[in-house]
Each structure stands twice: as structure tokens, then as C-alpha cells.
Design an enzyme around this catalytic site. Structure first.
Site, PDB file in Angstrom:
ATOM      1  CG  HIS A   1      -3.348  -1.863  -4.258  1.00 32.90           C
ATOM      2  ND1 HIS A   1      -1.990  -1.981  -4.308  1.00 32.90           N
ATOM      3  CD2 HIS A   1      -3.626  -1.290  -3.074  1.00 32.90           C
ATOM      4  CE1 HIS A   1      -1.466  -1.497  -3.194  1.00 32.90           C
ATOM      5  NE2 HIS A   1      -2.438  -1.075  -2.418  1.00 32.90           N
TER       6      HIS A   1
ATOM      7  CG  ASP B   1      -0.513  -3.175  -7.133  1.00 33.90           C
ATOM      8  OD1 ASP B   1      -1.273  -2.312  -7.607  1.00 33.90           O
ATOM      9  OD2 ASP B   1      -0.402  -3.399  -5.899  1.00 33.90           O
TER      10      ASP B   1
ATOM     11  N   GLY C   1      -1.160   2.328   4.424  1.00 29.30           N
ATOM     12  CA  GLY C   1      -1.248   3.696   3.931  1.00 29.30           C
ATOM     13  C   GLY C   1      -0.092   4.119   3.061  1.00 29.30           C
TER      14      GLY C   1
ATOM     15  CB  SER D   1      -0.874   1.336  -0.932  1.00 30.75           C
ATOM     16  OG  SER D   1      -0.987   0.049  -0.403  1.00 30.75           O
ATOM     17  N   GLY D   2       1.436   2.349  -2.996  1.00 31.87           N
ATOM     18  CA  GLY D   2       1.663   3.206  -4.154  1.00 31.87           C
ATOM     19  C   GLY D   2       2.897   4.070  -4.036  1.00 31.87           C
TER      20      GLY D   2
END
Ligand SMILES: *[C@@H]1O[C@H](CO)[C@@H](O)[C@H](O)[C@H]1NC(C)=O
Length: 269
Positions: free
Chosen positions: A73, A121, A214, A216-217
Site C-alpha cells: 500500500h 500487503d 507513517g 507503514s511498510g
């Protein structure tokens, strides 16, 4: 075949991964805090170009000297990306920090952005050139395929994301201790219910600290019995009610479910 085996040995990281030169501080209390500089040396800042400026958009983990693991995402195929490695303060040009362009985006084929709760994801980013590892830039280990952490196992989420709902974006890399919530608990009613699948890991949900957008990943770092840090999760989603909502732990892509995918993407690209 031998090359593939060698490659998977390197990726699985039996050799040198998950052992920071600068040791992280591991508080036993739950809470977010500044990381010790360069103590999570596989953490990267994923940035995209926007009207001539580079913007931090997500975290990621260096899993091979030319591959970064992040969340699907985070990726928009129309954007230009770079990664910044070996960084502590995002706004400071630090000695030993390295910036490299991303040359290839590989998003999991079963990822569908309109179906976040189906999971998958996960994405891999190929770097335009391999990075030289040093005391500030090191590889993360991946967990053994299929491994599942027990309930309440302590892990650390790291990133430059907000640690509070609508809080300011920190300039210094943050870490937060999160306890794993097992699938049976996390998928029960009152928690995430059927939104959470077995290809995900839940951690947090104590109402005190969690990862925020923030992050994410970025990695969920969990230390194995042999002392090496493994990236068990990729930050995927949280509650729209807030970053640290009670019984709504952060949800991560379960990396141990994707070891074959990771190895084959790296071997074939
Ligand atoms: C993604 O999910 C949406 C909503 O369920 C669906 O309409 C669409 O066909 C899916 N896309 C792909 C490529 O499977």
C-alpha cells in the site's frame, strides 16, 4: 539451482543479518521513544519525488544488499522512489548514510488495494545498485518460513511515523515495544474479528503505544533465541479510531508466510 540455494541462504541470512553494531536499547516498559542512533540498521526511509522534493512516505527493511521489503500500500506505480539507509535524523545529512534510487517495484500479485483485509500487503523494491554494508547499514534477517510467534512475545516496531493519533511527524527514528497478540485472540470478536487473517501478525492493542500511519511498510523486529533480529511483520494497517485503540492492535503482514515469494522475487529479478 546451486545459485538459487546460495541466494536463499543469503536472504534467509544465516550468515550476517539482524546483528546491529550499535545495540538497541530494549526497555521492558511499553512506550515509544527515540531509538539509539543506527541501532536498527536495516530500517530505511522510503521517499518519493514530489515537485522537486523528496518526501518520506513509508518505512522498509533492507533484506538483501539490493532489496528492500515494504508494504504494497506504500507503492504507487506512477511515482519515482528512492531509499535512504543508515539514517537517524531524517532532516540531517549524516555521515555513513546512503541514498539509492529504486529501479524496480515488485508488488505482491494478490494484493488488491480495495481489499486490505485480504492481506498480501507486501512489496519488494530493487535498488539501482547494491548498497555497501557498514556499521550503519546492515541486513535484517527474515524469520523461518511458517514460523509463528507466541502470544505476548515482545517485538519492536520502528519508523519515522506518528506515535500518536494526529501527532507530529518525528525527525528521529522511533521505536515502540509491542506485544504479539496471537491469531486466536486477534481474530476474536471485540478485537479485529474476521478482518484479521492468518497471513497477518497482530501486535499492540494495549491502548498505550502502537504504530501509526507513517510507519507503514516498516519492520516489526523480533529477536530470535540466537540473538538475531528477524523482521516478522511489515506494518500494514491499524484502527481508524486511532493509532493505539484498546483491543485494536497494529496489523502487520506476516513475513514468515511470504518467504518463498521473497526468495523467488529476488532470484528472478
Ligand atoms: C479488487 O477488489 C475489488 C473490490 O472487491 C474488485 O472489484 C476488483 O475486481 C479486484 N481487482 C482485482 C485485480 O482482482
Amino acid at each position: 539451482m546451486i545459485q538459487a540455494l546460495l541466494l536463499s541462504a543469503l536472504v534467509a541470512g544465516a550468515l550476517s543479518c539482524g546483528l546491529p553494531t550499535y545495540l538497541p536499547q530494549l526497555p521492558r516498559v511499553v512506550g515509544g521513544q527515540d531509538a539509539v542512533p543506527n541501532s536498527w540498521p536495516w530500517q530505511v526511509s522510503l521517499q518519493y519525488s514530489s515537485s522537486g522534493e523528496w518526501r518520506h512516505t513509508c518505512g522498509g527493511s533492507l533484506v538483501a544488499n539490493n532489496w528492500v521489503l515494504t508494504a504494497a500500500h506504500c507503492i504507487s506505480s506512477s511515482r519515482t522512489y528512492r531509499v535512504v539507509l543508515g539514517r537517524h535524523s531524517l532532516s540531517t545529512e549524516e555521515a555513513g548514510s546512503v541514498t539509492i534510487m529504486v529501479s524496480k517495484l515488485v508488488v505482491h500479485e494478490d494484493w488488491n488495494s480495495s481489499q486490505l483485509s485480504k492481506g498480501n500487503d507486501i512489496a519488494l523494491l530493487k535498488l539501482a545498485s547494491p548498497v555497501s554494508l557498514n556499521d550503519k547499514v546492515q541486513l535484517a534477517c527474515l524469520p523461518p518460513a511458517g514460523s509463528i510467534l507466541p502470544n505476548n512475545y515482545a517485538c519492536y516496531v520502528t519508523g519515522w511515523g506518528r506515535l500518536q493519533t494526529n501527532g507530529a511527524l518525528p525527525d528521529i527514528l522511533q521505536q515502540g515495544r509491542l506485544l504479539v497478540v496471537d491469531y486466536a485472540t486477534c481474530s476474536s470478536s471485540g478485537w479485529w474479528g474476521s478482518t484479521v487473517k492468518t497471513n497477518m501478525v497482530c501486535a499492540g492493542g494495549d491502548g498505550v503505544i502502537s504504530s501509526c500511519n507513517g510507519d507503514s511498510g516498516g519492520p516489526l523486529n523480533c529477536r530470535a533465541a540466537n540473538g538475531q533480529w528477524e523482521v516478522h511483520g511489515v506494518v500494514s494497517f491499524g484502527s481508524s479510531l486511532g493509532c493505539n485503540y484498546y483491543h485494536k492492535p497494529s496489523v502487520f503482514t506476516r513475513v514468515s508466510n511470504y518467504i518463498d515469494w521473497i526468495n523467488s522475487v529476488i532470484a528472478n529479478n
